[in-house]
Design a protein around this motif. Structure first.
Motif, mmCIF file in Angstrom:
data_model
loop_
_atom_site.group_PDB
_atom_site.id
_atom_site.type_symbol
_atom_site.label_atom_id
_atom_site.label_comp_id
_atom_site.label_asym_id
_atom_site.label_seq_id
_atom_site.Cartn_x
_atom_site.Cartn_y
_atom_site.Cartn_z
ATOM 1 N N UNK A 107 18.583 -0.611 -8.136
ATOM 2 C CA UNK A 107 18.316 -1.747 -9.036
ATOM 3 C C UNK A 107 16.993 -1.495 -9.731
ATOM 4 N N UNK A 108 16.800 -2.174 -10.839
ATOM 5 C CA UNK A 108 15.525 -2.069 -11.548
ATOM 6 C C UNK A 108 14.547 -3.077 -10.978
ATOM 7 N N UNK A 109 13.270 -2.762 -11.105
ATOM 8 C CA UNK A 109 12.229 -3.697 -10.697
ATOM 9 C C UNK A 109 12.134 -3.828 -9.193
ATOM 10 N N UNK A 110 11.580 -4.956 -8.786
ATOM 11 C CA UNK A 110 11.372 -5.180 -7.363
ATOM 12 C C UNK A 110 12.374 -6.210 -6.866
ATOM 13 N N UNK A 111 12.708 -6.092 -5.619
ATOM 14 C CA UNK A 111 13.648 -7.033 -5.029
ATOM 15 C C UNK A 111 13.332 -7.149 -3.541
ATOM 16 N N UNK A 112 13.635 -8.302 -2.992
ATOM 17 C CA UNK A 112 13.400 -8.490 -1.565
ATOM 18 C C UNK A 112 14.590 -7.926 -0.788
#
Ligand SMILES: [Zn+2]
Length: 460
Positions: free
Chosen positions: A409-414
């Motif tokens: 996935x792009x970016x940050x994720x929990x």
């Protein structure tokens, strides 16, 4: 996960049952089993599995390119750390004598250089970073030829390769698919930084045209030579501890390991001619039953460069020749600092501790990062250029498993309670950071703020 490591899973019920030392012993056993009685193609030949007859005369071009001191240090500290039979290599003041074939008592004589000033330049097709012209800060990899080698095959081959497990109904974990995804993220980023990128594999299909059926006869011969007089044709039960004594199991490993990696080497050596090969892998701890795998809290990182040959591996004429060729090419002088720099960048990004091999029987820790080992793997030995072999992340650790399930996935994720990049981008970004750092420094340029912005993570 190296090919040797994978074998600890099926062997776990066989004769080596001491769990603490089982990883290395199991894998050494397999190497021994497969190669101690190779099927010689000609009388007097003493070759490893699918090995080619060594062409010792190609080493003539290395005459006078190395001093006795350097030769000795590479033998002692990197390549032959487990010792060897005394007649194999003899180092004198002016020459080194290497046994070509014991039966015929032929030797290769290498003339050594008197000192560093007197030594001739090392002939090679790949270019060390410091020989490249300085690069613009935003293109620190300009002109560097990098070949990406996503480990294994994945796809429909993943189960055969034993690089497959599945927890309940979740997405199966297939190492060959994960490594390919990392390579596909790496390629455009490396190109942006100026590198010329090629793929050694860019699909879930093998490079070799051979298939397991092509190796049935050889598999049978190997088994018979190894004391299995009437080998069974097929594996009846995947958990059968004696399955490695079947023609099917042997012919499959001859296909996906020996034939495939030798074909990849031919592609690297005769077509791609890269300055560096990046072998991309994910590691694992023994997971037991792939349909009901053990998940663990253990997670770690390490990188491998070629070296640390076992005494019994050096007995093979082709492996000894390939070791000497690699030593003389001085790939180690380039791949070690590269591996160290990439390791530090990966450690910083992942926070993973260095893997500690349970024994020192087949590996030797090298470099300064604490993360790099020398080990004699087929790929690191056969690719005739610097090779950095990455082994981050334990796929069946609870944390990595959750991250693999989360996908790219792009970016940050929990994920698993922590805010972070996708595991694939964290892998690719950190490899790139290490490469940029190494090449910027070695090419004489300093890392400018511009270069740093080029290193912005994939997530931006
Ligand atoms: Zn692997």
């Amino acid at each position: 996960m190296t090919n040797d490591d994978a074998r600890r899973v099926p062997l776990c019920h066989s004769r080596f049952v001491i769990l603490s030392s089982f990883v290395i012993r199991a894998s050494s056993f397999l190497v021994f089993f497969l190669s101690i009685f190779p099927v010689a193609s000609r009388a007097g030949d003493n070759l490893g599995i699918l090995g080619a007859n060594p062409r010792w005369n190609v080493l003539e071009k290395y005459q006078g390119t190395i001093t006795p001191d350097k030769f000795n240090r590479l033998i002692q500290d990197v390549y032959c750390t487990h010792g060897f039979a005394p007649d194999l290599i003899e180092i004198n003041e002016k020459t080194a004598r290497v046994l070509m074939n014991r039966e015929s008592q032929r030797f290769f004589i290498l003339r050594l250089a008197e000192n560093e000033t007197a030594r001739k330049p090392v002939p090679r097709l790949w270019r060390p970073a410091k020989s490249l012209p300085p690069a613009r800060p935003e293109k620190p990899l300009s002109g560097v030829k990098i070949a990406l080698d996503p480990g294994h095959l994945g796809g429909r081959w993943a189960k055969m390769e034993e690089r497959w497990f599945q927890v309940g109904n979740s997405q199966p974990v297939q190492e060959g698919d994960l490594t390919l995804r990392v390579a596909q993220l790496l390629a455009p980023r490396l190109r942006e930084l100026g590198a010329k990128v090629s793929f050694i594999r860019n699909s879930n299909e093998p490079i070799t045209a051979k298939r397991p059926d092509d190796f049935q006869e050889l598999a049978r011969k190997i088994l018979i030579k190894n004391g299995v007089p009437q080998p069974r044709a097929d594996v009846l039960d995947p958990n059968d501890p004696a399955k490695e004594q079947t023609i099917r199991w042997q012919s499959e490993i001859l296909f996906y390991r020996y034939s495939e990696i030798r074909r990849r080497a031919a592609l690297v050596n005769f077509k791609l001619h890269p300055d560096l090969v990046l072998c991309l892998h994910f590691n694992a701890e023994g997971w037991g039953d792939p349909n009901n795998p053990t998940l663990t809290d253990i997670n770690h990182l390490h990188l491998l460069v070629n070296g640390s040959y076992l005494a019994e591996e050096l007995e093979f004429d082709d492996e000894r020749f390939e070791m000497i060729r690699r030593l003389l090419s001085r790939a180690y002088d380039e791949e070690l600092p590269l591996a160290d720099t990439i390791a530090v960048a990966m450690a910083r990004a992942t926070g993973l501790p260095p893997y500690q091999y349970p024994t020192t029987n087949s590996t030797t820790k090298v470099g300064s990062s604490d993360y790099v080992y020398a080990r004699n793997l087929l790929a690191t030995r056969l690719y005739r250029c610097p090779v950095v072999y990455c082994e981050p992340y334990v796929m069946n650790s609870k944390d990595v498993f959750a991250r693999i399930q989360a996908g790219d996935y792009e970016g940050m994720r929990k994920v698993n309670g922590v805010e972070r990049k996708s595991i694939f981008r964290e892998y690719a970004d950190s490899v790139i950071e290490g490469l940029v750092e190494y090449y910027s420094k070695a090419r004489g340029g300093s890392r400018s703020p511009n270069a740093m912005s080029q290193m912005a993570p994939l997530t931006h």
